[in-house]
Design a protein around this motif. Sequence first.
Motif, PDB file in Angstrom:
ATOM      1  N   CYS A 195      -4.784 -72.305   3.111  1.00 33.50           N
ATOM      2  CA  CYS A 195      -4.676 -73.073   4.356  1.00 33.50           C
ATOM      3  C   CYS A 195      -3.261 -73.626   4.520  1.00 33.50           C
ATOM      4  O   CYS A 195      -2.700 -73.616   5.628  1.00 33.50           O
ATOM      5  N   ARG A 196      -2.686 -74.109   3.421  1.00 37.35           N
ATOM      6  CA  ARG A 196      -1.335 -74.674   3.502  1.00 37.35           C
ATOM      7  C   ARG A 196      -0.300 -73.627   3.861  1.00 37.35           C
ATOM      8  O   ARG A 196       0.650 -73.889   4.596  1.00 37.35           O
ATOM      9  N   SER A 197      -0.454 -72.433   3.345  1.00 34.83           N
ATOM     10  CA  SER A 197       0.565 -71.403   3.546  1.00 34.83           C
ATOM     11  C   SER A 197       0.344 -70.572   4.804  1.00 34.83           C
ATOM     12  O   SER A 197       1.304 -70.047   5.373  1.00 34.83           O
ATOM     13  N   GLY A 198      -0.911 -70.448   5.240  1.00 39.28           N
ATOM     14  CA  GLY A 198      -1.192 -69.564   6.365  1.00 39.28           C
ATOM     15  C   GLY A 198      -1.876 -70.208   7.539  1.00 39.28           C
ATOM     16  O   GLY A 198      -2.138 -69.549   8.549  1.00 39.28           O
ATOM     17  N   GLY A 199      -2.183 -71.507   7.443  1.00 35.72           N
ATOM     18  CA  GLY A 199      -2.812 -72.199   8.556  1.00 35.72           C
ATOM     19  C   GLY A 199      -4.316 -72.268   8.446  1.00 35.72           C
ATOM     20  O   GLY A 199      -4.942 -71.698   7.541  1.00 35.72           O
ATOM     21  N   CYS A 200      -4.917 -72.972   9.378  1.00 31.69           N
ATOM     22  CA  CYS A 200      -6.365 -73.182   9.410  1.00 31.69           C
ATOM     23  C   CYS A 200      -7.098 -71.845   9.497  1.00 31.69           C
ATOM     24  O   CYS A 200      -6.854 -71.047  10.416  1.00 31.69           O
ATOM     25  N   LEU A 201      -7.998 -71.598   8.562  1.00 27.77           N
ATOM     26  CA  LEU A 201      -8.718 -70.334   8.534  1.00 27.77           C
ATOM     27  C   LEU A 201      -9.668 -70.207   9.722  1.00 27.77           C
ATOM     28  O   LEU A 201      -9.854 -69.106  10.253  1.00 27.77           O
ATOM     29  N   ASP A 202     -10.261 -71.307  10.138  1.00 25.51           N
ATOM     30  CA  ASP A 202     -11.132 -71.260  11.311  1.00 25.51           C
ATOM     31  C   ASP A 202     -10.342 -70.883  12.564  1.00 25.51           C
ATOM     32  O   ASP A 202     -10.757 -70.025  13.346  1.00 25.51           O
ATOM     33  N   GLU A 211      -2.074 -62.129  19.948  1.00 23.18           N
ATOM     34  CA  GLU A 211      -0.663 -61.784  20.081  1.00 23.18           C
ATOM     35  C   GLU A 211       0.225 -63.019  20.201  1.00 23.18           C
ATOM     36  O   GLU A 211       1.451 -62.937  20.058  1.00 23.18           O
ATOM     37  N   TYR A 212      -0.390 -64.189  20.446  1.00 23.22           N
ATOM     38  CA  TYR A 212       0.349 -65.446  20.523  1.00 23.22           C
ATOM     39  C   TYR A 212       0.210 -66.273  19.243  1.00 23.22           C
ATOM     40  O   TYR A 212       0.736 -67.385  19.169  1.00 23.22           O
ATOM     41  N   ARG A 213      -0.477 -65.741  18.248  1.00 19.27           N
ATOM     42  CA  ARG A 213      -0.710 -66.493  17.008  1.00 19.27           C
ATOM     43  C   ARG A 213       0.620 -66.952  16.401  1.00 19.27           C
ATOM     44  O   ARG A 213       1.582 -66.199  16.337  1.00 19.27           O
ATOM     45  N   TYR A 214       0.663 -68.207  15.958  1.00 16.22           N
ATOM     46  CA  TYR A 214       1.867 -68.729  15.345  1.00 16.22           C
ATOM     47  C   TYR A 214       2.158 -67.971  14.047  1.00 16.22           C
ATOM     48  O   TYR A 214       1.243 -67.707  13.261  1.00 16.22           O
ATOM     49  N   PRO A 215       3.414 -67.643  13.769  1.00 18.19           N
ATOM     50  CA  PRO A 215       3.760 -67.022  12.492  1.00 18.19           C
ATOM     51  C   PRO A 215       3.384 -67.933  11.325  1.00 18.19           C
ATOM     52  O   PRO A 215       3.266 -69.157  11.489  1.00 18.19           O
ATOM     53  N   PRO A 216       3.204 -67.368  10.129  1.00 16.13           N
ATOM     54  CA  PRO A 216       2.788 -68.178   8.974  1.00 16.13           C
ATOM     55  C   PRO A 216       3.684 -69.383   8.716  1.00 16.13           C
ATOM     56  O   PRO A 216       3.192 -70.458   8.364  1.00 16.13           O
ATOM     57  N   GLU A 217       5.015 -69.236   8.894  1.00 15.05           N
ATOM     58  CA  GLU A 217       5.891 -70.366   8.602  1.00 15.05           C
ATOM     59  C   GLU A 217       5.675 -71.520   9.574  1.00 15.05           C
ATOM     60  O   GLU A 217       5.820 -72.696   9.212  1.00 15.05           O
ATOM     61  N   VAL A 218       5.306 -71.197  10.800  1.00 17.24           N
ATOM     62  CA  VAL A 218       5.017 -72.254  11.774  1.00 17.24           C
ATOM     63  C   VAL A 218       3.699 -72.942  11.414  1.00 17.24           C
ATOM     64  O   VAL A 218       3.597 -74.180  11.439  1.00 17.24           O
ATOM     65  N   GLN A 219       2.708 -72.162  11.059  1.00 12.62           N
ATOM     66  CA  GLN A 219       1.431 -72.758  10.668  1.00 12.62           C
ATOM     67  C   GLN A 219       1.582 -73.589   9.401  1.00 12.62           C
ATOM     68  O   GLN A 219       0.975 -74.666   9.279  1.00 12.62           O
ATOM     69  N   ALA A 220       2.392 -73.114   8.453  1.00 14.22           N
ATOM     70  CA  ALA A 220       2.619 -73.873   7.227  1.00 14.22           C
ATOM     71  C   ALA A 220       3.299 -75.207   7.530  1.00 14.22           C
ATOM     72  O   ALA A 220       2.984 -76.236   6.915  1.00 14.22           O
ATOM     73  N   PHE A 221       4.220 -75.204   8.489  1.00 11.32           N
ATOM     74  CA  PHE A 221       4.892 -76.444   8.891  1.00 11.32           C
ATOM     75  C   PHE A 221       3.875 -77.461   9.413  1.00 11.32           C
ATOM     76  O   PHE A 221       3.887 -78.635   9.026  1.00 11.32           O
ATOM     77  N   HIS A 222       2.983 -77.003  10.288  1.00 11.21           N
ATOM     78  CA  HIS A 222       1.986 -77.919  10.851  1.00 11.21           C
ATOM     79  C   HIS A 222       1.003 -78.394   9.782  1.00 11.21           C
ATOM     80  O   HIS A 222       0.590 -79.565   9.773  1.00 11.21           O
ATOM     81  N   MET A 223       0.607 -77.503   8.878  1.00 10.93           N
ATOM     82  CA  MET A 223      -0.334 -77.900   7.829  1.00 10.93           C
ATOM     83  C   MET A 223       0.307 -78.892   6.864  1.00 10.93           C
ATOM     84  O   MET A 223      -0.349 -79.812   6.363  1.00 10.93           O
ATOM     85  N   ALA A 224       1.612 -78.733   6.600  1.00  9.56           N
ATOM     86  CA  ALA A 224       2.308 -79.698   5.748  1.00  9.56           C
ATOM     87  C   ALA A 224       2.321 -81.066   6.394  1.00  9.56           C
ATOM     88  O   ALA A 224       2.163 -82.093   5.721  1.00  9.56           O
ATOM     89  N   SER A 225       2.516 -81.111   7.709  1.00 12.47           N
ATOM     90  CA  SER A 225       2.482 -82.383   8.429  1.00 12.47           C
ATOM     91  C   SER A 225       1.093 -83.006   8.335  1.00 12.47           C
ATOM     92  O   SER A 225       0.947 -84.218   8.121  1.00 12.47           O
ATOM     93  N   PHE A 226       0.070 -82.176   8.482  1.00  9.79           N
ATOM     94  CA  PHE A 226      -1.301 -82.663   8.381  1.00  9.79           C
ATOM     95  C   PHE A 226      -1.573 -83.193   6.978  1.00  9.79           C
ATOM     96  O   PHE A 226      -2.201 -84.257   6.816  1.00  9.79           O
ATOM     97  N   ALA A 227      -1.096 -82.496   5.947  1.00 14.91           N
ATOM     98  CA  ALA A 227      -1.351 -82.908   4.565  1.00 14.91           C
ATOM     99  C   ALA A 227      -0.688 -84.250   4.246  1.00 14.91           C
ATOM    100  O   ALA A 227      -1.155 -84.961   3.346  1.00 14.91           O
ATOM    101  N   ARG A 228       0.366 -84.600   4.978  1.00 15.49           N
ATOM    102  CA  ARG A 228       1.041 -85.896   4.759  1.00 15.49           C
ATOM    103  C   ARG A 228       0.369 -87.029   5.501  1.00 15.49           C
ATOM    104  O   ARG A 228       0.794 -88.187   5.387  1.00 15.49           O
ATOM    105  N   ALA A 229      -0.672 -86.726   6.277  1.00 14.51           N
ATOM    106  CA  ALA A 229      -1.326 -87.761   7.079  1.00 14.51           C
ATOM    107  C   ALA A 229      -1.826 -88.891   6.199  1.00 14.51           C
ATOM    108  O   ALA A 229      -2.268 -88.690   5.063  1.00 14.51           O
TER     109      ALA A 229
END
Length: 231
Positions: A195-202, A211-229
């Motif tokens: 989940c941290r590296s590739g984003g929310c599995l759901d 075709e608009y899916r965020y690249p893994p690095e973008v999803q990882a950025f958002h998940m890192a922000s979430f993990a710091r909540a």
Amino acid sequence: MIARRGMIDEITAALGANGLILRGGFVFPDDEDAPHGTSGAPARSVLLVGQAGAAPWPHFLRWRENQPRTIADPLDNWSRQVIGAVANEFQARAVSPSDKPYLPFQQWAMRAEGLKPSPLGILVHPQYGLWHAYRGALLFEDELPIQAGEAAPHLCDSCVEKPCLKSCPVDAYSEQGFAYQSCLAHVREAGGSPCRSGGCLDRNSCPYGTEYRYPPEVQAFHMASFARATN
């Protein structure tokens, strides 16, 4: 400011220089308690600003290169700066989804584009699926030539399998809502590495707008922000 012919096209172009797009808008009814505009008078019109896919990401990364690495909420800061500059140019008030007291951005978005929430709570778009976002809004004290969007096709109504409710290892999303603490705990632990590296599995299991899916690095950025909540 009196809206001039072609102004919305000019705003669209100004936002597009940073990968952002207009996400519709509407005129506040006379009896609605609208937020204030630039002078403190109630706003008459609102234009939503956001993104489709990860188009703003390269622009954000270039901006971040010149910012302190310790800057808090960098994407919010970048969005505020970009949208704020456009607001200043067109004499509007810029507001953000993270402003407190919170403004009803999701309700505004539903009115502006006629969207409905997915089972994950994210508004589902008939073209972008779940891969879009709202970064801010422009409030004007004049009535702009805009109309609220008509109801868009709700893709979730025809989705029988609902994979977005079956892919999370801790069943964070269900008909009962979002199990925030369970999700956060899982993302922070060793087993949450996918989940941290590739984003929310759901979210990634949704079959629409891929075709608009965020690249893994973008999803990882958002998940890192979430993990710091912290709440």
